[in-house]
Design a protein around this motif. Structure first.
Motif, PDB file in Angstrom:
ATOM      1  N   PRO A 124       5.769  -1.148   4.865  1.00 62.60           N
ATOM      2  CA  PRO A 124       6.584   0.046   5.121  1.00 62.60           C
ATOM      3  C   PRO A 124       5.789   1.342   5.039  1.00 62.60           C
ATOM      4  O   PRO A 124       6.036   2.276   5.816  1.00 62.60           O
ATOM      5  CB  PRO A 124       7.664  -0.023   4.034  1.00 62.60           C
ATOM      6  N   ASP A 125       4.817   1.411   4.113  1.00 63.84           N
ATOM      7  CA  ASP A 125       3.977   2.613   4.013  1.00 63.84           C
ATOM      8  C   ASP A 125       3.167   2.807   5.290  1.00 63.84           C
ATOM      9  O   ASP A 125       3.071   3.925   5.815  1.00 63.84           O
ATOM     10  CB  ASP A 125       3.008   2.494   2.828  1.00 63.84           C
ATOM     11  N   LEU A 126       2.581   1.729   5.786  1.00 65.91           N
ATOM     12  CA  LEU A 126       1.767   1.832   6.997  1.00 65.91           C
ATOM     13  C   LEU A 126       2.614   2.219   8.203  1.00 65.91           C
ATOM     14  O   LEU A 126       2.185   3.015   9.044  1.00 65.91           O
ATOM     15  CB  LEU A 126       1.047   0.513   7.266  1.00 65.91           C
ATOM     16  N   LEU A 127       3.817   1.665   8.293  1.00 65.17           N
ATOM     17  CA  LEU A 127       4.686   2.004   9.409  1.00 65.17           C
ATOM     18  C   LEU A 127       5.070   3.478   9.361  1.00 65.17           C
ATOM     19  O   LEU A 127       5.059   4.169  10.387  1.00 65.17           O
ATOM     20  CB  LEU A 127       5.936   1.136   9.381  1.00 65.17           C
TER      21      LEU A 127
ATOM     22  N   PHE B  75      -4.597 -10.084   0.999  1.00 69.37           N
ATOM     23  CA  PHE B  75      -4.252  -8.737   0.544  1.00 69.37           C
ATOM     24  C   PHE B  75      -4.547  -8.564  -0.943  1.00 69.37           C
ATOM     25  O   PHE B  75      -4.192  -9.421  -1.759  1.00 69.37           O
ATOM     26  CB  PHE B  75      -2.770  -8.452   0.794  1.00 69.37           C
ATOM     27  N   HIS B  76      -5.191  -7.444  -1.275  1.00 74.70           N
ATOM     28  CA  HIS B  76      -5.393  -7.030  -2.667  1.00 74.70           C
ATOM     29  C   HIS B  76      -5.103  -5.548  -2.754  1.00 74.70           C
ATOM     30  O   HIS B  76      -5.585  -4.756  -1.934  1.00 74.70           O
ATOM     31  CB  HIS B  76      -6.826  -7.314  -3.123  1.00 74.70           C
ATOM     32  N   VAL B  77      -4.325  -5.163  -3.732  1.00 71.21           N
ATOM     33  CA  VAL B  77      -3.870  -3.775  -3.806  1.00 71.21           C
ATOM     34  C   VAL B  77      -5.032  -2.805  -3.942  1.00 71.21           C
ATOM     35  O   VAL B  77      -4.990  -1.680  -3.423  1.00 71.21           O
ATOM     36  CB  VAL B  77      -2.845  -3.609  -4.951  1.00 71.21           C
ATOM     37  N   GLU B  78      -6.110  -3.219  -4.598  1.00 73.19           N
ATOM     38  CA  GLU B  78      -7.262  -2.326  -4.747  1.00 73.19           C
ATOM     39  C   GLU B  78      -7.955  -2.097  -3.398  1.00 73.19           C
ATOM     40  O   GLU B  78      -8.538  -1.025  -3.163  1.00 73.19           O
ATOM     41  CB  GLU B  78      -8.249  -2.861  -5.779  1.00 73.19           C
TER      42      GLU B  78
ATOM     43  N   PHE C  79       5.216  -8.577  10.669  1.00 74.36           N
ATOM     44  CA  PHE C  79       4.680  -7.325  10.122  1.00 74.36           C
ATOM     45  C   PHE C  79       5.031  -7.154   8.651  1.00 74.36           C
ATOM     46  O   PHE C  79       4.180  -6.784   7.834  1.00 74.36           O
ATOM     47  CB  PHE C  79       5.212  -6.143  10.926  1.00 74.36           C
ATOM     48  N   TYR C  80       6.275  -7.452   8.289  1.00 76.70           N
ATOM     49  CA  TYR C  80       6.703  -7.190   6.919  1.00 76.70           C
ATOM     50  C   TYR C  80       6.226  -8.238   5.933  1.00 76.70           C
ATOM     51  O   TYR C  80       6.531  -8.157   4.741  1.00 76.70           O
ATOM     52  CB  TYR C  80       8.211  -6.996   6.875  1.00 76.70           C
ATOM     53  N   ALA C  81       5.451  -9.213   6.396  1.00 77.03           N
ATOM     54  CA  ALA C  81       4.777 -10.123   5.462  1.00 77.03           C
ATOM     55  C   ALA C  81       3.642  -9.422   4.731  1.00 77.03           C
ATOM     56  O   ALA C  81       3.218  -9.876   3.660  1.00 77.03           O
ATOM     57  CB  ALA C  81       4.234 -11.341   6.209  1.00 77.03           C
ATOM     58  N   LEU C  82       3.143  -8.324   5.283  1.00 75.24           N
ATOM     59  CA  LEU C  82       2.048  -7.589   4.644  1.00 75.24           C
ATOM     60  C   LEU C  82       2.592  -6.693   3.549  1.00 75.24           C
ATOM     61  O   LEU C  82       3.439  -5.830   3.799  1.00 75.24           O
ATOM     62  CB  LEU C  82       1.325  -6.718   5.682  1.00 75.24           C
ATOM     63  N   PRO C  83       2.130  -6.852   2.306  1.00 73.84           N
ATOM     64  CA  PRO C  83       2.503  -5.875   1.284  1.00 73.84           C
ATOM     65  C   PRO C  83       2.080  -4.463   1.710  1.00 73.84           C
ATOM     66  O   PRO C  83       1.029  -4.284   2.314  1.00 73.84           O
ATOM     67  CB  PRO C  83       1.711  -6.338   0.058  1.00 73.84           C
ATOM     68  N   ARG C  84       2.897  -3.494   1.432  1.00 74.31           N
ATOM     69  CA  ARG C  84       2.701  -2.084   1.811  1.00 74.31           C
ATOM     70  C   ARG C  84       2.957  -1.835   3.294  1.00 74.31           C
ATOM     71  O   ARG C  84       2.643  -0.767   3.801  1.00 74.31           O
ATOM     72  CB  ARG C  84       1.299  -1.578   1.437  1.00 74.31           C
TER      73      ARG C  84
ATOM     74  N   GLY D 233      -9.814  -8.100   6.654  1.00 71.88           N
ATOM     75  CA  GLY D 233      -9.337  -9.244   5.889  1.00 71.88           C
ATOM     76  C   GLY D 233      -7.825  -9.316   5.789  1.00 71.88           C
ATOM     77  O   GLY D 233      -7.271 -10.380   5.487  1.00 71.88           O
ATOM     78  N   ALA D 234      -7.143  -8.200   6.049  1.00 70.63           N
ATOM     79  CA  ALA D 234      -5.682  -8.178   5.964  1.00 70.63           C
ATOM     80  C   ALA D 234      -5.042  -7.732   7.276  1.00 70.63           C
ATOM     81  O   ALA D 234      -4.238  -8.445   7.866  1.00 70.63           O
ATOM     82  CB  ALA D 234      -5.228  -7.274   4.805  1.00 70.63           C
ATOM     83  N   LEU D 235      -5.425  -6.541   7.769  1.00 71.59           N
ATOM     84  CA  LEU D 235      -4.776  -6.019   8.975  1.00 71.59           C
ATOM     85  C   LEU D 235      -5.109  -6.842  10.223  1.00 71.59           C
ATOM     86  O   LEU D 235      -4.224  -7.128  11.032  1.00 71.59           O
ATOM     87  CB  LEU D 235      -5.172  -4.554   9.204  1.00 71.59           C
ATOM     88  N   TRP D 236      -6.379  -7.192  10.397  1.00 66.21           N
ATOM     89  CA  TRP D 236      -6.768  -7.931  11.609  1.00 66.21           C
ATOM     90  C   TRP D 236      -6.015  -9.262  11.732  1.00 66.21           C
ATOM     91  O   TRP D 236      -5.410  -9.533  12.771  1.00 66.21           O
ATOM     92  CB  TRP D 236      -8.278  -8.136  11.650  1.00 66.21           C
ATOM     93  N   PRO D 237      -6.001 -10.110  10.702  1.00 64.31           N
ATOM     94  CA  PRO D 237      -5.230 -11.358  10.848  1.00 64.31           C
ATOM     95  C   PRO D 237      -3.739 -11.095  11.023  1.00 64.31           C
ATOM     96  O   PRO D 237      -3.072 -11.808  11.785  1.00 64.31           O
ATOM     97  CB  PRO D 237      -5.534 -12.135   9.565  1.00 64.31           C
ATOM     98  N   LEU D 238      -3.194 -10.098  10.344  1.00 64.36           N
ATOM     99  CA  LEU D 238      -1.777  -9.777  10.516  1.00 64.36           C
ATOM    100  C   LEU D 238      -1.468  -9.470  11.973  1.00 64.36           C
ATOM    101  O   LEU D 238      -0.526 -10.030  12.561  1.00 64.36           O
ATOM    102  CB  LEU D 238      -1.395  -8.575   9.652  1.00 64.36           C
ATOM    103  N   LEU D 239      -2.246  -8.577  12.578  1.00 63.90           N
ATOM    104  CA  LEU D 239      -1.971  -8.120  13.933  1.00 63.90           C
ATOM    105  C   LEU D 239      -2.286  -9.179  14.990  1.00 63.90           C
ATOM    106  O   LEU D 239      -1.943  -8.998  16.160  1.00 63.90           O
ATOM    107  CB  LEU D 239      -2.750  -6.838  14.216  1.00 63.90           C
TER     108      LEU D 239
END
Length: 468
Positions: free
Chosen positions: A171-174, A98-101, A164-169, A83-89
């Motif tokens: 920098p952590d993933l990178l 994106f939801h923090v939980e 890439f940096y539109a996704l919250p978190r 729901g977050a990574l696939w559309p981003l990439l």
């Protein structure tokens, strides 16, 4: 000799054959020598989730799997990974949810996987982690004291910093990606996007070979396009083209030609645009009506997500309109099925097809394009229509390269392919086939594992010092 440990979201268990055998299993067949271990999710959901590691062995290879709880499945797999990574990439920021939980659940499952894998590891194992579901895996293993060489291969595209940096978190993933010794990408463009993110987000400037140091550990980003066993697939296609399924398809076509598309039912595959283009083809080039039928196989996937449910309804609508407008009592222009078809059956269908329409809006590689080329009769090959935004386009420029957003361009390519004379078809196919045979599955595995085996795991060397 070091043992290979493959880690992926889903493990293709020995009992899974035919339609369930995915591209990763095919690509890694050469690398999985006797004694190898494949670890990941079992595909099952249970009340308690992880805890017990299930072990199966077949052909001297060990398959180790863990279950997921319903809550972990939803947060890790459905909501964050898909729901977050696939559309981003795939450059689809409008679909990013994106939801923090969910991110916390994604990290927690990677932590569970790492904890379950550690007891199975040996000191000299080479660990090869696959795809976006498991980006934090190396960081979690390192936190548990694992010092083995760990590599990661991304099977999707990678996106530039502006996306890439539109996704919250992000920098952590990178930073998590930089805990691997080797990070692999299909194309030069994907690697460049990753290195641009590293430079912009981490203040590290890689050298011309994709090498840099992060947190005192050397990292190398490589280009390693995935491939197939072209010779084996060709043999499979010849055999399958003489089998019952191919015979029934051929009989149903009569004297009409076949065009084929094979994809997962996913918004990244450009199916809505493709179906509109097929209608445009029959509108703009009426001489091809009743001369060719298009078979689209689009196996359902990720039906928990609303975007996929909406896509399926949209495709049903377009297919209905196209067939309603152009069908005759003895001819259907677009045959559409949402069930998976066995790979050997598809091989036979590919050999029969005059056209393959491979038009994703974005795709990491797309092995269907390579399989279609491998399946062709060298004396009378078909024509590949390929999106410029598939990773395979870098390797297969002799295909008819199209903009998947342009329905008229796809329709024109279909007409061009059907009108192409035999000499040109053969010339294009020979170049395509050479590339498919060169960049094959064996080369993919050998190149990555050679880099991983030689990875420098020592502390920072002056020649690789980060420049801020």
């Amino acid at each position: 000799m070091s043992r290979l440990v493959v880690v992926s979201n889903r493990v293709p268990l020995p009992s899974e054959r035919g339609a369930k055998a995915g591209g990763l299993a095919v690509a890694l067949a050469d690398a999985l020598q006797p004694g190898s271990l494949w670890f990941g999710w079992s595909g099952r959901r249970s009340a308690r989730g992880g805890g017990t590691t299930h072990i199966q062995r077949a052909d001297s290879i060990t398959y180790a799997t863990v279950d997921l709880s319903e809550a972990d499945y939803n947060s890790f797999y459905v909501n964050f990974a898909n729901g977050a990574l696939w559309p981003l990439l795939h450059f689809r920021l409008g679909l990013l949810d994106f939801h923090v939980e969910d991110y916390a659940g994604y990290r927690a499952v990677n932590r569970q996987f790492a904890a379950a894998l550690v007891p199975l590891l040996r000191p000299d194992d080479l660990i090869w982690v696959h795809d976006y579901h498991l980006i934090p895996m190396a960081a979690e293993l390192r936190a548990l004291g694992v010092t083995n060489r760990i590599g990661f291969f991304l099977h999707t595209p990678f996106v530039p910093p502006e996306v890439f940096y539109a996704l919250p978190r992000a920098p952590d993933l990178l930073a998590n990606l930089c805990r691997y010794d080797v990070v692999g990408f299909h194309t030069r463009g994907y690697r460049r996007a990753f290195l641009d993110c590293v430079a912009q987000g981490l203040g590290v400037h890689p050298d011309s070979d994709g090498r840099f140091v992060w947190s005192g550990r050397p990292v190398r980003a490589i280009i390693d396009p995935v491939g197939i066993d072209a010779d084996a697939f060709s043999e499979q296609a010849v055999k399958a083209s003489r089998g019952n399924d191919a015979r029934m398809l051929r009989d149903s076509l009569g004297d009409k030609a076949l065009a084929i598309g094979v994809d997962r039912l996913d918004y990244s595959k450009g199916l809505s645009n493709r179906f509109v283009a097929i209608g445009r083809f029959f509108a703009n080039y009426p001489q091809h009506r009743k001369q060719i039928s298009v078979l689209q196989v689009a196996a359902r996937s990720r039906e928990d997500l609303g975007a996929y449910q909406r896509l399926r309804r949209e495709l049903d609508r377009i297919v209905g309109e196209t067939n309603g407008k152009y069908s005759e009592f003895d001819w259907t222009p677009l045959r559409y099925m949402t069930r998976a078809v066995k790979r050997d059956t598809l091989a036979g269908f590919f050999r029969l097809a005059r056209l393959a329409i491979v038009t994703p809006l974005r795709d990491g590689m797309n092995l269907v394009a390579k399989e279609y080329v491998a399946a062709q009769d060298p004396d009378d090959p078909g024509v590949l229509i390929l999106s410029r935004f598939a990773g395979a386009a870098d390797e297969l420029p002799e295909a008819l390269i199209v903009n998947p957003y342009d329905a008229d361009e796809i329709a024109e390519a279909m007409h061009h392919g059907l009108s192409m004379d035999l000499a040109e078809r053969r010339e294009r196919w020979r170049s395509l086939h050479k590339n498919v045979c060169t960049n094959n599955a064996h080369r993919f595995c050998t190149l990555f594992l050679t880099h991983l085996a030689r990875a420098d795991t020592q502390p920072e060397r002056p020649s690789l010092r980060a420049i801020s």
